[in-house]
Design a protein around this motif. Sequence first.
Motif, mmCIF file in Angstrom:
data_model
loop_
_atom_site.group_PDB
_atom_site.id
_atom_site.type_symbol
_atom_site.label_atom_id
_atom_site.label_comp_id
_atom_site.label_asym_id
_atom_site.label_seq_id
_atom_site.Cartn_x
_atom_site.Cartn_y
_atom_site.Cartn_z
ATOM 1 N N PRO A 260 0.815 -1.225 0.000
ATOM 2 C CA PRO A 260 0.000 0.000 0.000
ATOM 3 C C PRO A 260 0.847 1.273 0.000
ATOM 4 C CG PRO A 260 -0.418 -1.353 1.986
ATOM 5 C CD PRO A 260 0.532 -2.113 1.132
ATOM 6 N N ILE A 262 3.307 2.017 -1.885
ATOM 7 C CA ILE A 262 3.686 2.475 -3.232
ATOM 8 C C ILE A 262 2.588 2.233 -4.275
ATOM 9 C CG2 ILE A 262 6.192 2.239 -2.867
ATOM 10 C CD1 ILE A 262 5.979 -0.423 -4.500
ATOM 11 N N ASN A 269 8.032 -3.091 -8.511
ATOM 12 C CA ASN A 269 8.941 -3.961 -9.264
ATOM 13 C C ASN A 269 8.134 -5.147 -9.814
ATOM 14 O OD1 ASN A 269 10.961 -5.599 -10.174
ATOM 15 N ND2 ASN A 269 12.203 -5.453 -8.317
ATOM 16 N N ASP A 308 12.835 0.255 -5.562
ATOM 17 C CA ASP A 308 13.204 -0.696 -4.502
ATOM 18 C C ASP A 308 14.605 -1.257 -4.733
ATOM 19 O OD1 ASP A 308 11.792 -1.887 -6.766
ATOM 20 O OD2 ASP A 308 12.133 -3.800 -5.773
HETATM 21 P P1 NAI Z 1 4.011 -6.190 1.192
HETATM 22 O O1 NAI Z 1 4.706 -7.332 0.573
HETATM 23 O O2 NAI Z 1 2.806 -5.686 0.493
HETATM 24 O O3 NAI Z 1 5.039 -4.969 1.340
HETATM 25 C C1 NAI Z 1 6.171 -5.022 2.192
HETATM 26 C C2 NAI Z 1 7.212 -3.989 1.715
HETATM 27 O O4 NAI Z 1 7.820 -4.450 0.507
HETATM 28 C C3 NAI Z 1 6.598 -2.628 1.392
HETATM 29 O O5 NAI Z 1 7.497 -1.624 1.761
HETATM 30 C C4 NAI Z 1 6.449 -2.675 -0.112
HETATM 31 O O6 NAI Z 1 6.495 -1.412 -0.734
HETATM 32 C C5 NAI Z 1 7.632 -3.538 -0.538
HETATM 33 N N1 NAI Z 1 7.307 -4.276 -1.756
HETATM 34 C C6 NAI Z 1 6.549 -5.401 -1.849
HETATM 35 N N2 NAI Z 1 6.443 -5.777 -3.123
HETATM 36 C C7 NAI Z 1 7.126 -4.865 -3.866
HETATM 37 C C8 NAI Z 1 7.367 -4.721 -5.258
HETATM 38 N N3 NAI Z 1 6.887 -5.580 -6.175
HETATM 39 N N4 NAI Z 1 8.104 -3.660 -5.673
HETATM 40 C C9 NAI Z 1 8.612 -2.802 -4.792
HETATM 41 N N5 NAI Z 1 8.432 -2.897 -3.451
HETATM 42 C C10 NAI Z 1 7.685 -3.912 -2.995
HETATM 43 O O7 NAI Z 1 3.664 -6.627 2.676
HETATM 44 P P2 NAI Z 1 2.821 -5.861 3.816
HETATM 45 O O8 NAI Z 1 3.072 -4.407 3.744
HETATM 46 O O9 NAI Z 1 3.124 -6.604 5.035
HETATM 47 O O10 NAI Z 1 1.309 -6.141 3.451
HETATM 48 C C11 NAI Z 1 0.476 -5.240 2.714
HETATM 49 C C12 NAI Z 1 -0.860 -5.906 2.445
HETATM 50 O O11 NAI Z 1 -0.651 -7.036 1.591
HETATM 51 C C13 NAI Z 1 -1.541 -6.433 3.702
HETATM 52 O O12 NAI Z 1 -2.916 -6.069 3.607
HETATM 53 C C14 NAI Z 1 -1.372 -7.948 3.625
HETATM 54 O O13 NAI Z 1 -2.449 -8.638 4.192
HETATM 55 C C15 NAI Z 1 -1.306 -8.174 2.145
HETATM 56 N N6 NAI Z 1 -0.531 -9.369 1.758
HETATM 57 C C16 NAI Z 1 -1.085 -10.159 0.792
HETATM 58 C C17 NAI Z 1 -0.414 -11.266 0.333
HETATM 59 C C18 NAI Z 1 -1.067 -12.066 -0.743
HETATM 60 O O14 NAI Z 1 -2.070 -11.675 -1.294
HETATM 61 N N7 NAI Z 1 -0.513 -13.219 -1.102
HETATM 62 C C19 NAI Z 1 0.912 -11.637 0.837
HETATM 63 C C20 NAI Z 1 1.442 -10.705 1.824
HETATM 64 C C21 NAI Z 1 0.721 -9.614 2.260
#
Ligand code: NAI
Length: 326
Positions: A260, A262, A269, A308
């Motif tokens: 969320p 970004i 990415n 990133d």
């Molecule tokens: P997240 O993986 O969404 O982000 C964690 C960090 O990594 C953030 O700073 C984000 O900007 C960075 N990041 C992740 N993917 C990136 C990409 N492709 N490029 C650049 N930066 C990237 O994990 P977070 O913040 O713990 O969770 C956010 C939401 O996503 C929550 O609502 C969670 O429930 C959900 N979630 C869903 C998953 C799924 O659908 N399989 C797995 C993990 C979390």
Amino acid sequence: MTAHEIAVIPGDGIGREVVPAAVDVLEATDLEFEFTYADAGDHVRDETGEALPRETYDLAASADATLFGAAGETAADVILPLRAAVDSFVNVRPAKAYPGVDALRPETDLVFLRENTEGVYSGHEDRLSDDLSTLTRVVTDSASEQLAEFACEFVETRGADGFTVAHKANVMRETDGRFRDAVLAVADERGVETDEVLMDAFATHVCLDPAQFDIVVCPNLAGDVLSDLAAGLVGGLGLLPSANVGPERGLFEPVHGTAPDIAGEGVANPAATILSAAMCLEFLGCEEGAAVREAVEDVLESGPRTPDLGGDATTEDVTAAVVDRL
Ligand code: NAI
Ligand code: MG
């Protein structure tokens, strides 16, 4: 040539940016695809009260393969049933450091084989009183053995020496004990070499010396946590793909969530999702999977790169570069 039927479920947040990127790359191959789009996630729940519409589940259950992005708060309501829709018993999560990417541990090259149906993610949680909640952990011989069979074949295909089982059977003697015993028995029968490591100790060892590990077989929660840890070693979550493999179908998704912080900026990415699409091609038996992976590796090495990874490129710039390399 018959077209591969691919269900496309972007979901929420950056899922809506990185999944179209992966579809662009698939379309740039010489293969024939029939993409069918379906909706799921927080925005669907907000509109309809239900995060995973029946049509979306049915589509994943009938397509040759599914490409999924991410869901936000409703992740568990979306991804757990979708993994079940494809009968996926293993989540394959490679964590590899790529040349050109600033990684904490550039020598990292691991694959987690995560049990995907039970453990503490089997949904048996109860609120028993205002003060007390409980969770029942489910471990069966059958699921553990199915994972182990897959691991043995994976070792053979990869030409690896064997695999490591990460567990905590010294404390969870019954459940992780059963998991460990079942996995080791299958490997023993098939003549595949194994070693074991306690999962907490693994967390330290993999940071200090990741090169000592190759294929790591682990229970559901451990695989979830330890693969995110490994993402930190290789340069971030934007790089980790995954394959949920079932006997006939598969669901392919980045390890990351909706990001969320970004989302909507167009700078996510796309590498993790494009690499997941490459795993999808390999699952479908298409040799183009290797070409897609190589194109991504090439772009990671020479740029353009998203923020990133220290660059200033957009998702579209990186996707166009991958398509160009292909
Ligand atoms: P997240 O993986 O969404 O982000 C964690 C960090 O990594 C953030 O700073 C984000 O900007 C960075 N990041 C992740 N993917 C990136 C990409 N492709 N490029 C650049 N930066 C990237 O994990 P977070 O913040 O713990 O969770 C956010 C939401 O996503 C929550 O609502 C969670 O429930 C959900 N979630 C869903 C998953 C799924 O659908 N399989 C797995 C993990 C979390
Ligand atoms: Mg996770």
